[in-house]
Design an enzyme around this catalytic site. Sequence first.
Site, short mmCIF file in Angstrom:
data_model
loop_
_atom_site.label_atom_id
_atom_site.label_comp_id
_atom_site.label_asym_id
_atom_site.label_seq_id
_atom_site.Cartn_x
_atom_site.Cartn_y
_atom_site.Cartn_z
CE LYS A 63 30.08 53.74 -31.00
NZ LYS A 63 31.19 53.62 -30.08
CG ASP A 87 34.30 50.59 -26.40
OD1 ASP A 87 33.60 50.13 -27.10
OD2 ASP A 87 35.66 50.48 -26.26
CB VAL A 115 23.24 59.16 -14.17
CG1 VAL A 115 23.54 60.82 -14.73
CG2 VAL A 115 21.67 59.13 -14.44
N GLY A 175 31.36 46.72 -30.56
CA GLY A 175 30.80 45.89 -29.29
C GLY A 175 29.93 47.03 -28.81
CG HIS A 176 27.53 49.32 -30.61
ND1 HIS A 176 27.03 49.90 -31.65
CD2 HIS A 176 28.73 49.43 -30.47
CE1 HIS A 176 27.99 50.45 -32.58
NE2 HIS A 176 29.36 50.27 -31.76
CD GLN A 184 34.48 50.61 -35.29
OE1 GLN A 184 34.28 51.09 -36.43
NE2 GLN A 184 33.98 49.47 -34.84
CG ASP A 189 27.42 56.18 -13.80
OD1 ASP A 189 27.05 57.02 -15.10
OD2 ASP A 189 27.47 55.06 -13.52
#
Length: 421
Positions: A16, A13, A411, A40-41, A221, A330
């Site tokens: 990617k 997470d 950011v 989960g992308h 992953q 950010d």
Amino acid sequence: MSVTLILGLQWGDEGKGKIVDMLAKDYEYIVRFNGGDNAGHTVIKGTEEFKLHLVPSGVFYPEKTKVIGNGVVVNPETLVSEIGTVESRGYSMKKLLVSSNAHIILPWHPIMDGALEVSGKIGTTKKGIGPAYSDKASRTYAIRACDFLLPEAEFRQKIERIAAHKKKLFGALGFPDFDTAALMAKTLEAAKKIRQHICDTQFILNDAISKKKSILLEGAQGALLDIDHGTFPYVTSSNTTSGAGCTGTGIPPQKIQRVVGIAKAYTTRVGEGPFPTELKDPVGETIRKVGREFGTTTGRPRRCGWLDLVVLRYTCMINGTTEIALTKLDVLGGLRELKVATAYEIDGKKTADFPLDLPRLARAVPVCETLAGWGGDISRCRKISDLPPNARKYVQFLEKSLGIPVKIVSVGPKRDETILV
Ligand code: GDP
Ligand code: IMO
Ligand code: MG
């Protein structure tokens, strides 16, 4: 530069999806090489967002070829539904290729994953990833995408043989039962829809390389979830490190010139297992809230902690990382001071090396440097010089400690919320 590999340097997470989508415009092929729908992308274009589990993060580019490599385990129902979702929103998936050698997740795999979680908790996504890779490794009871191309009677026979074995096994172990006829109907329906995408992707990719076409390899992953190099047993069941870019596609190692390691500006982890810089306090809560750290696949809250350079030095080393993309800088904006782990203390001894045995890792106390925060919103910064001095110092500190250039600073979740250094 013809082949670039992107991978996560932490526990997944890292962002990617965003970076692959952002870089995809310069590549003709976008290729997933490991994992399955445990991933989960997130990709965002303007006001549109997709949370992708199986198809490569190049969906906003219908003209580019998207490949699911042989190293991926494919849940056919997820794939059909994902293709449907993407196409229903106007993005053609005609140019999606699925490797004939990719292994298939069948309904007994998630059942087994769920049942095994009851006896020993890894905190898996329960998508059947471990059981599917186990069947791949044990060879006898596995189905591959190429089996979808068999005459129906032959395919039915193959599934029935495996189903009978699984039923016997599940009965003996007290695992939940399944309905073979319903399973067969569903699998055949999905197989019909996927068939047109299945081909020998090893030849296609190597042919593309010989024609000087550009390829972007998308890892799933993160390196610490790698089954060999990660925090075993609290890992996933595939190799998530850069070598899998070769084994999971059939692309030879010397063809990969650029390895972009994605690191979040802090650390997160979903599921069980040691996490030395974890923050179980209001600061951790703040990071989770501001960074919206909830699993893309399971919705679970992600555990949050400080940036860990012991982790990154190790994962950069084993992946041959040539550059870093630092994401979610950010999110740290509101914090007065930031800690960064530079070493661990284990049993009274200081070490800079990531411990590879779990009990030692579990006893590791991070040795941290404190850096000043910058306050305020940096999501409109587009050049390194736009960043507040303390944010720049944070990036430079990381760069210097790792000896690897930071070439991208993210950011915000949107494409343009990015600084190319
Ligand atoms: P992946 O699995 O590595 O692709 O990452 P995920 O998509 O699971 O999680 C990353 C989350 O952070 C997603 O919701 C992204 O939209 C979001 N994101 C990515 N980059 C940034 C960033 O620089 N800043 C912020 N605030 N969010 C980001
Ligand atoms: P992306 O690609 C974060 C974690 C699970 C669990 C362990 C094993 O979005 O970064 P599995 O279902 O793979 O057997 O679960 O691995 N895990 C992930 N964590 N991001 C992911 O993917 C993950 N895929 C698996 O939470 O701890
Ligand atoms: Mg994810």
